[in-house]
Motif scaffolding. Structure first.
Motif, PDB file in Angstrom:
ATOM      1  N   VAL A   1      -3.816   7.419  -1.066  1.00 46.46           N
ATOM      2  CA  VAL A   1      -3.530   6.041  -0.701  1.00 46.46           C
ATOM      3  C   VAL A   1      -3.781   5.199  -1.940  1.00 46.46           C
ATOM      4  CG1 VAL A   1      -4.065   4.109   0.822  1.00 46.46           C
ATOM      5  CG2 VAL A   1      -4.265   6.444   1.682  1.00 46.46           C
TER       6      VAL A   1
ATOM      7  N   PHE B   1      -4.014   1.427  -3.663  1.00 47.60           N
ATOM      8  CA  PHE B   1      -4.271   0.029  -3.342  1.00 47.60           C
ATOM      9  C   PHE B   1      -4.110  -0.822  -4.589  1.00 47.60           C
ATOM     10  CE2 PHE B   1      -7.122   2.695  -0.814  1.00 47.60           C
ATOM     11  CZ  PHE B   1      -6.839   2.284   0.479  1.00 47.60           C
TER      12      PHE B   1
ATOM     13  N   MET C   1      -9.964  -2.133   2.059  1.00 50.40           N
ATOM     14  CA  MET C   1      -9.490  -0.766   1.896  1.00 50.40           C
ATOM     15  C   MET C   1      -9.804   0.069   3.130  1.00 50.40           C
ATOM     16  SD  MET C   1     -10.223   0.102  -2.126  1.00 50.40           S
ATOM     17  CE  MET C   1     -11.908  -0.473  -2.178  1.00 50.40           C
TER      18      MET C   1
ATOM     19  N   ILE D   1      -7.359  -0.933   5.949  1.00 47.92           N
ATOM     20  CA  ILE D   1      -6.024  -0.383   5.679  1.00 47.92           C
ATOM     21  C   ILE D   1      -5.992   1.110   5.940  1.00 47.92           C
ATOM     22  CG2 ILE D   1      -4.384   0.083   3.814  1.00 47.92           C
ATOM     23  CD1 ILE D   1      -5.243  -2.683   2.647  1.00 47.92           C
TER      24      ILE D   1
ATOM     25  N   ILE E   1       0.878  -1.184   0.000  1.00 47.55           N
ATOM     26  CA  ILE E   1       0.000   0.000   0.000  1.00 47.55           C
ATOM     27  C   ILE E   1       0.907   1.223   0.000  1.00 47.55           C
ATOM     28  CG2 ILE E   1      -1.769   1.302   1.236  1.00 47.55           C
ATOM     29  CD1 ILE E   1      -1.349  -2.273   2.205  1.00 47.55           C
TER      30      ILE E   1
END
Length: 1655
Positions: free
Chosen positions: A123, A125, A134, A137, A111
């Motif tokens: 961010v 992914f 998601m 995280i 990530i």
């Protein structure tokens, strides 16, 4: 390169490098390894048990730093489920070595996080991750996000204090919310000593240690991850915020420890704790919680050896935000139509589109405003709201798809087309299961049937229109002889309503327009729909409007009324009132929100229909007000000011402004005050305006102005209404109205103290508040009465911990109330033909027709008869039932149709399911959805059939009735990867069931009714009532949503269990209850019960408890109901038929009577002094004093069609005999001797009257009738007997008698009650003796010192043990009352000791006389025998309760057994009521106690109810006083106008009925002595002549009246026309009562007072 250039280049590089450090504070090319550990659990710690359900997870987080950001990897992520007791609470340590840890299926890919000084920028992914991955995280990334601007670089090792506190907006999975940073430098010694707070501190070297707290203000968010429905509209409720009233609290705090500065900061530990605390029952002591924490401890930090590979073709999130993907959306409708055509060939694109076809709405478009016709609302491509979605990235769904439901476990688990078939099958199975439970209702509480209904609703909310149509394709609302199918169809109907999605709305609309739903069934669907719609955007609003225009709705007047009102409420909640919409719905889940400009078009339509559709003006007026729009004020104001419209409709237009008064108080109050202040407006309009003014939160200055205006108001009705409103407000204890209540107390002294009464307009408000203010009940009762419009309004509001619910409000508004009452009376008891019973006398000189013709008297035109009955449940469900002069015809027609149907047998099947819901959902720090759902579903079911044999008067009914409500309060969180719900909940259920039984009613020729209730043999041991609750935790799958399916995963939280079995008073009934809470009786539960959104919990605590009432072999219950009326006692019963039973000596001694033996049960003492006369002359012969003249003058002419309450001026006189000569007229005269009435209670005493042992030839009814009328000489006597036989394993027979009798002059009233069962008896008698002497002079009434008394006796006999109780109450005037009657302003006017009053009919004097008759002092004496002392503990308990409840007003309270405060076996008490001070004084004496109370405040309306007046009946006090008359040259009209007029020698018409309902005329003329004579013409049948000297003649025949007699004259049908009484003291006068015509005349020779009584 030269040295200076190198220096510059190096400097630039260093600046760039330092800049990269400063961006996020992480030193590049380092790898940090964190140990990750977390837990989320749900439990109910308020029970003292630490039973929780949840998960624990752990793993490793590797973080590599780079100049641009971070690269993260999760490794070895595992989790375990917890459903156990955590001894130390939710944070308790658990065994790390437990073997049931399993792999957490989360990605192990890289990530990438891009950081800046402001926090996380993006961010990235790996493609293909689920939403929950998601979100989890992002929650972990949020632990590493930190603002470092206050961590300035300093010299290492210095003790520089870097303490700081500041706020900033920060992104997270919670949303973009305000975060409070608190930064504190921690001394090195502390950090090194607390390794648990500063792990791996050795890597910091000489860096400064820092502790940072981040506290999130979740109430202040630009956007947040939350979802809600049905929250209260309140400033104290913020969806998803830190609080919502007192039932929801939420907190999230992150603690971070580390070392370093802005360029190099090292996180040692980060820990986030968050909790959601919810009161499951919306009040204290019912708290449940979802608690969560995540901890990250630094394990090691080293140089990066091998960099993580960034994700290829990643999904990039621009900021931290909760992710939600809706999988059901059909962006293109073509595949949907193709599938529908495949399964349903008859469906085409035209029929699938929700907009009705032209054929369906033929002629409807003519009613649509032009501006609306031009509006293009595409049903498949909805318009997009201008409001930007900040939280959710959702696609447009249209009207064919279910709504977005982020955070809802059912929606998350069931979404996706791959589960379409599973949804359809599950819905059909669930509804079939519910229908089966209803058909087999004996175990409905065990099967938690309504919980299954909620499951069906939740499934429905995830289904597309295509799937929903497949699910309901087999629904048949008119099955042939298939009860199961009929029940299923009704369950489908109600599930569709509660579902509330756009597809469900389309299904319901189709059913209504195709007339599958019709009549009352369609009405109920229509009225409840707005409360359940989930996303009512502009498309749905338009579709609702189109449905109103459909032919199916337009052809049904009641359905049209209901739909218009429902639509208006929908407009307010969805479009106009943004605060209500914000509380009711989650705006961001809408395709588009309906705004005020959408509503304005429909408001224009309401306004146009208000002018064009006269038949429904009342409905359109209400609809305009229901919109709550400020734009509706203009049309409503114009309507209210239109003088061409009836006052009734104008008043309804004002009352319709209530929502505007609440939302726009400033604009509305100006309109209301102008209407109130305009004294030219009708009373109904002004009262409506001022009543609504109090809703506008008026300021003190406005209330002061209103108070002062009461002194100048020409209408006493309006002034009385204002005063009663302010008095009620001043006494309110409701904290919500504390400011208004304080203002009311401040202005109360400015109000004109106009008298208040039941008959006057009043506004009474009262509230009950629990000690902890957690439960508040507010009641309002408003009454406005006038000939133009009469309104009765009631409102019940319930608030629990700030959650307010207007449970019910209703009103009856009618113009011309007299005609309304007449219609109802005609429906029940048609008026007899008086022409046959009262043949007119021929050749009457002053015939009523002759009077009308010669005086040109026109029949008075009363207001147009119209009105409505309105009821409203909650804020959105309203029904109005308008009516007019056709009411009687419609009711009669409906009654005849019902009778005709029952002749052949009529089946009925009524079933209704509904619910109220409060729901709110948020997320944990890792994105786990948390849901709080409080639902109260309820169901009522009544099925059976009825058959009537009209000829034999037999009615037979088979019925089966069930009412049940559930309380389903659940707090849970959801883990998506294993589809598990972790729940803490409280479920309650109430069931009241009438088992299948057969009711039979037969009426025999002797007016005896026999009823029998026979229970079906299969149900003679079934349950009839059950109430229970249980707290529990569970851990179950998404499809295990019912009690049955989660049985293995559910764990009830138990404490010590107590089981008891009670014996019921009714045989064959068992009561069982168990409790784990306080061990109290069921009666105490009822006292402490709490209403939770319509579900009454009998106990306020959460502990598991239950109570059930069961039949125990009960087979049948038989009733015999008989009514016996006195047949005329001159031939009642021969004395020799009476069986005599005299009282014994102990009875005589106990009662303390001087001559009890004379009060035997023999009818020898019932002396008949009644005589009948037959008049032969058809033409009256008048004496010389009755000479007639053709000259008639009219003095006072007012309509008397609307009659008022009966006046009870009767004389308490001595024995004499009236002499009446015979006549040939066919009327009948009866003379009654009233001597000895003051001692009539001696002969009616429970100590020796016993119908169970003393009878007349085996007949107890004749015996009771004889005892009831003994010494009061009346045939106004009744005996009602009820025999109940309970047949079963324990058979019992109960026999009861109820007796009532009243004396002819109303001075004596008797009531008796007698009950026996086996060896037990209860006998009770009471006698009210009142001196009802009619008096017109205030001085005379003060001199007479009128009193009244009540004598009551009770005997309880239980197998030989006899308890006797005797009560005597003497009612009279207190010293304060006598002094107040002689006040100066009354003395000068009414009590002139020298000259005397000029007239007896002055309104103020008459009012004073009426007031003087009220009793304000009550002396009570209770005596009892020694056997009765066994009830002492119960009496003492209630006595103590009275003392404690009135303790603030107690002035003396002594308990001393050594003293004698009252004689032995005696209790005495005195009560004094002061209406002027609105308080009560009292004292009580027992043999060992004395208690005094002073100045107990009482509402003025209550003092009027408590006080007794022998001359003014309660009926008259409710209706009010109305009179006219004359004395000398002074005349007074019915409406209070006074004027002077000198009578000439002609006859003058004083009063005459002008409505055509009653033929009566009252005339007067002076005689030679300046006194007057009066003539009364009754139906041209009886001519009464009153002349000075108290001479009376009827049809020319003189009556010599004597005191202590009542002379009655009846017509040929036996109806009493005239009642004559004469009195010498305290005032010489004649009272003539005409009950059949509603008049009463008091005549003194010089004065005549005509009073209107209840007709």
């Amino acid at each position: 390169m030269r040295s200076p250039e190198k220096t510059v280049l190096c400097t630039i590089c260093l600046l760039i490098l330092s800049k990269s450090y400063a961006d996020h504070g992480w030193k590049p090319r380092k790898e940090h390894m964190f140990a990750l550990d977390g837990r989320t659990v749900a439990g109910i710690p308020s029970l003292g048990q630490q039973q929780h359900s949840g998960i624990r997870y752990r793993g490793i987080l590797r973080v590599q730093t780079d100049t641009s950001g971070l690269f993260l990897k999760l490794q070895n992520m595992t989790y375990t489920k917890l459903h156990e007791n955590l001894p130390e609470g939710w944070w308790s340590n658990t065994d790390n070595a437990r073997e049931n840890f399993r792999e957490l299926p989360i990605t192990s890919s890289t990530i990438a996080v891009r950081l800046s000084r402001q926090g996380v920028e993006t961010v990235s992914f790996k493609t293909g991750l689920d939403d929950w991955e998601m979100n989890l995280i992002q929650g972990i990334v949020n632990q590493l996000q930190i603002d470092l601007k206050f961590l300035k670089r300093g010299q290492k090792g210095k003790r520089n204090q870097i303490n700081a506190s500041y706020k900033m907006m920060e992104n997270s999975v919670f949303g973009r919310c305000e975060v409070l940073y608190e930064v504190t430098r921690i001394p090195r010694s502390v950090a090194l000593a607390r390794a648990e707070w500063f792990p791996s501190a050795d890597i910091c070297g000489n860096m400064n240690f820092v502790e940072i707290f981040r506290t999130r203000n979740l109430t202040n968010c630009e956007y947040s991850a939350e979802f809600h429905f049905g929250l209260p509209k309140s400033k104290e409720c913020h969806p998803g915020g830190n609080m919502c009233q007192d039932f929801w609290k939420r907190v999230s705090i992150t603690r971070l420890s580390g070392c370093g500065d802005q360029n190099d900061f090292r996180i040692l530990q980060t820990e986030t704790n968050s909790r959601v605390l919810v009161n499951l029952h919306l009040h204290g002591e019912s708290e449940a919680s979802v608690s969560s924490y995540i901890t990250m401890n630094l394990i090691s930090m080293k140089e990066t050896s091998r960099r993580f590979s960034p994700p290829a073709d990643p999904i990039v999130s621009n900021e931290l935000k909760f992710k939600f993907t809706h999988a059901n959306g059909h962006k293109d409708t073509c595949p949907l139509l193709e599938e529908m055509e495949k399964y349903y060939p008859r469906y085409t694109e035209e029929t699938t589109n929700i907009t009705p076809s032209a054929s369906t709405n033929k002629g409807a478009t003519n009613d649509i405003p032009t501006s609306m016709n031009a509006t293009n609302l595409n049903t498949t491509q909805p318009e997009v709201s201008n409001k930007e979605r900040n939280q959710w990235e959702l696609g447009l769904l249209g009207l064919h798809n279910p709504p977005h439901q982020p955070l809802i476990p059912n929606a998350l688990g069931l979404q996706g087309s791959e589960r379409s078939f599973q949804q359809i099958q599950k819905l059909k199975e669930t509804i079939t299961d519910v229908a089966t439970d209803f058909e087999e209702s004996t175990l409905i509480h065990e099967k938690m049937t309504l919980e299954k209904v909620l499951v069906a609703v939740r499934i429905c909310r995830t289904m597309t229109l295509f799937d929903l149509k497949r699910a309901v394709s087999s629904v048949n609302f008119q099955p042939q002889n298939n009860k199961q199918q009929l029940t299923e169809s009704k369950v489908y109907r109600d599930v569709m309503v509660m579902c509330g999605t756009n597809p469900a709305f389309h299904i319901l609309r189709t059913w209504i327009e195709q007339k599958d739903l019709r009549g009352e069934e369609a009405n109920q669907v229509m009225v409840t729909m707005p409360a359940h719609l989930q996303t009512p955007g502009p498309d749905i609003v338009r579709q609702f409007y189109d449905m109103i225009q459909s032919m199916a709705v337009r052809e049904d007047p009641q359905l049209k009324t209901t739909s218009i009102l429902a639509f208006s409420h929908l407009l307010r909640i969805a479009c106009v009132d943004s605060r209500s919409r914000y509380a009711q719905y989650t705006d961001e889940t809408f395709d588009a929100t309906c705004e005020r400009h959408h509503a304005s078009e429909y408001i224009s339509w309401f306004t146009s229909m208000l002018r064009s559709d006269a038949s429904l003006r009342r409905v359109y007026v209400a609809a305009l007000g229901n919109t709550g729009a400020v734009a509706a004020l203009g049309p409503l104001k114009a309507f209210a000011e239109d003088a061409t419209i009836t006052p009734y409709l104008r008043a309804t237009a004002i009352l319709a402004m209530k929502y505007q008064a609440l939302s726009f108080p400033e604009q509305t109050s100006k309109i209301l005050f102008s209407l109130y202040h305009d004294v030219g407006q009708p009373v109904a309009v002004r009262v409506a305006a001022v009543s609504l003014l109090f809703y506008t939160r008026p300021q003190l200055v406005l209330l002061q102005r209103i108070a002062v205006l009461t002194w100048y108001d020409p209408s006493l009705a309006v002034a009385a209404f204002v005063r009663s409103s302010l008095v009620s407000l001043a006494n309110l204890k409701d904290p919500l109205l504390s400011v208004l209540s304080r203002y009311a107390r401040m202005v109360l002294s400015l109000v004109n103290p106009v008298p208040l009464g039941l008959h006057k307009s009043h506004n009474v408000m009262w509230s009950t508040v629990s000690g902890s203010l957690q439960e508040i009940v507010f009641n309002q009762l408003l009454h406005e009465t006038s000939l133009d419009a009469t309104n009765f309004y009631y409102r019940y509001t319930h608030r629990l911990e700030g959650v307010s619910r207007v449970a019910f409000q209703g009103d009856l508004f009618v113009s011309n109330p007299d005609q309304f009452l007449t219609l109802l009376r005609e429906l029940i008891h048609p008026r007899p033909d008086t022409l046959q019973a009262r043949p007119a006398i021929e050749n009457i000189e002053r015939h009523t027709s002759w009077l009308r013709k010669n005086l040109n008297i026109a029949q008075r035109t009363l207001p147009k008869f119209e009105g409505d009955f309105r009821i409203q449940f909650g804020k959105l469900m309203e029904r109005i039932f308008p009516f007019d002069k056709k009411l009687l015809v419609e009711l009669s027609k409906a009654g005849r149709n019902l009778v005709e149907q029952m002749k052949t047998g009529k089946d009925f099947h009524y079933q209704k399911i509904d619910k109220t819901t409060i729901r709110t959902a948020v997320v944990t720090e890792l994105g786990f959805p948390i849901n709080f759902d409080l639902s109260v579903p309820w169901a009522f079911r009544l099925v059976g059939n009825a058959k009537m044999d009209v000829e034999n008067k037999v009615l037979e009914m088979h019925i089966d009735m069930t009412y049940t409500s559930h309380l389903l309060s659940e707090l849970c969180f959801y883990t998506t990867w294993d589809e598990t719900v972790h729940m803490a909940a409280s479920h309650g259920v109430s069931v009241f069931r009438l088992p299948p039984l057969t009711l039979t009613a037969v009426i025999y020729k002797n007016d005896i009714m026999q009823m029998a209730a026979k229970i079906d043999e299969a149900h003679d041991n079934s349950l009839i009532f059950h109430h229970s609750s249980k707290p529990f935790t569970s851990q179950h799958g998404i499809f295990d949503s019912t009690t049955a399916t989660r049985k293995r995963s559910e764990s009830v939280i138990h404490a010590k269990r107590t089981t008891q079995k009670l014996r019921s008073v009714i045989p064959n009934i068992n009561i069982n209850y168990t409790t784990e809470g306080p061990n109290v009786s069921p009666l105490a539960w009822l006292k402490n019960g709490i209403n939770i959104q319509g579900h009454l919990m009998m106990w306020p605590s959460l502990e598991a408890s239950s109570i059930s009432v069961e039949l125990d072999g009960l087979n049948s219950i038989n009733f015999d109901l008989g009514l016996r009326k006195m047949p005329g006692y001159e031939n009642f019963v021969p004395a020799e038929e009476q069986v005599n039973t005299a009282p014994n000596e102990s009875d005589t001694e106990f009662l303390g009577q001087q001559n009890v033996s004379s009060a035997t049960t023999s009818l020898d003492q019932v002396t008949t002094t009644e005589r009948s006369f037959s008049f032969e002359d058809s033409t009256p012969t008048f004496s010389q004093n009755n000479a007639t003249t053709d000259n008639i003058e009219t003095i006072a002419f007012y309509d008397t069609a609307t009659t008022d309450a009966t006046s009870n001026f009767k004389a308490e006189t001595e024995a004499n005999t009236a002499q009446i000569p015979a006549d040939k007229n066919t009327s009948h005269t009866r003379i009654t001797d009233m001597n000895g009435m003051e001692h009539s209670h001696h002969s009616f005493n429970a100590s020796y009257i016993n119908p169970f042992s003393t009878q007349v030839k085996g007949n107890p009814f004749r015996y009771l009738l004889a005892q009831t009328i003994d010494e009061i000489h009346s045939d106004n006597a009744y005996v009602v007997d009820i025999n109940m036989r309970v047949n079963g394993t324990e058979s019992k027979t109960f026999t009861t008698f109820w007796t009532y009798a009243a004396g002819y002059n109303g001075g004596v009233h008797r009531f008796g009650f007698f009950l026996t069962e086996a060896a037990r008896q209860i006998r009770f008698t009471s006698t009210l003796i009142a001196s009802a002497t009619p008096v017109m002079n205030l001085k005379d009434i003060i001199r007479s010192n009128t009193t009244a008394s009540i004598h009551a006796d009770m005997v309880y006999n239980d197998d030989g043990r006899e308890c006797q109780l005797s009560l005597k109450t003497v009612m009279g005037h207190s010293t304060m009352k006598a002094e107040s009657l002689e006040e100066e302003h009354l003395t000068d006017k009414c009590i002139d000791n020298y000259e005397g009053p000029k007239t007896d009919i002055d309104p103020r004097c008459l009012q004073a006389v009426m007031e003087a008759m009220f009793m304000d002092r009550y002396d009570v004496t209770v005596t009892y025998n020694d056997e009765s002392k066994s009830f002492g503990p119960v009496v003492n308990q209630y006595y103590d309760y009275l003392r404690y409840s009135m303790w603030p007003y107690a002035t003396d309270d002594i308990e001393d057994p050594t003293q004698e405060f009252a004689p032995a076996n005696t209790i005495t008490a005195v009560l004094e009521i002061s209406p002027r001070l609105d308080n009560v004084n009292a004292w009580i004496r027992t043999p060992s106690r004395k208690t005094d109370f002073s100045n107990i405040p009482v509402n003025p309306m209550m003092t009027n109810i408590l006080r007794y007046n022998p001359a003014v009946s309660y009926a008259r006090r409710i209706r009010g006083e109305s009179y006219c008359g004359h004395g000398g040259s002074k005349f007074l009209t019915f409406d209070g106008v006074e004027f002077d007029y000198n009578l000439t020698s002609c006859w003058h018409l004083l009063s005459k009925d002008c409505s055509g309902h009653s033929r009566i005329a009252i005339l007067t003329r002076p005689d030679e002595n300046n006194e007057t004579e009066v003539e009364v013409n009754l139906d041209n049948y009886q001519i009464v002549h009153l002349s000075p000297g108290l001479n009376v003649s009827v049809n020319g025949q003189g009556l010599q009246l004597a005191e202590n007699t009542v002379v009655e004259i009846t017509d040929e049908a036996g109806t009493v026309l005239l009642q004559f009484e004469a009195a010498e003291t305290p005032e010489r006068l004649i009272s003539v009562n005409m009950p059949a015509h509603g008049f009463r005349i008091i005549y003194t020779g010089s004065s005549t007072l005509i009073m209107v009584s209840l007709n």
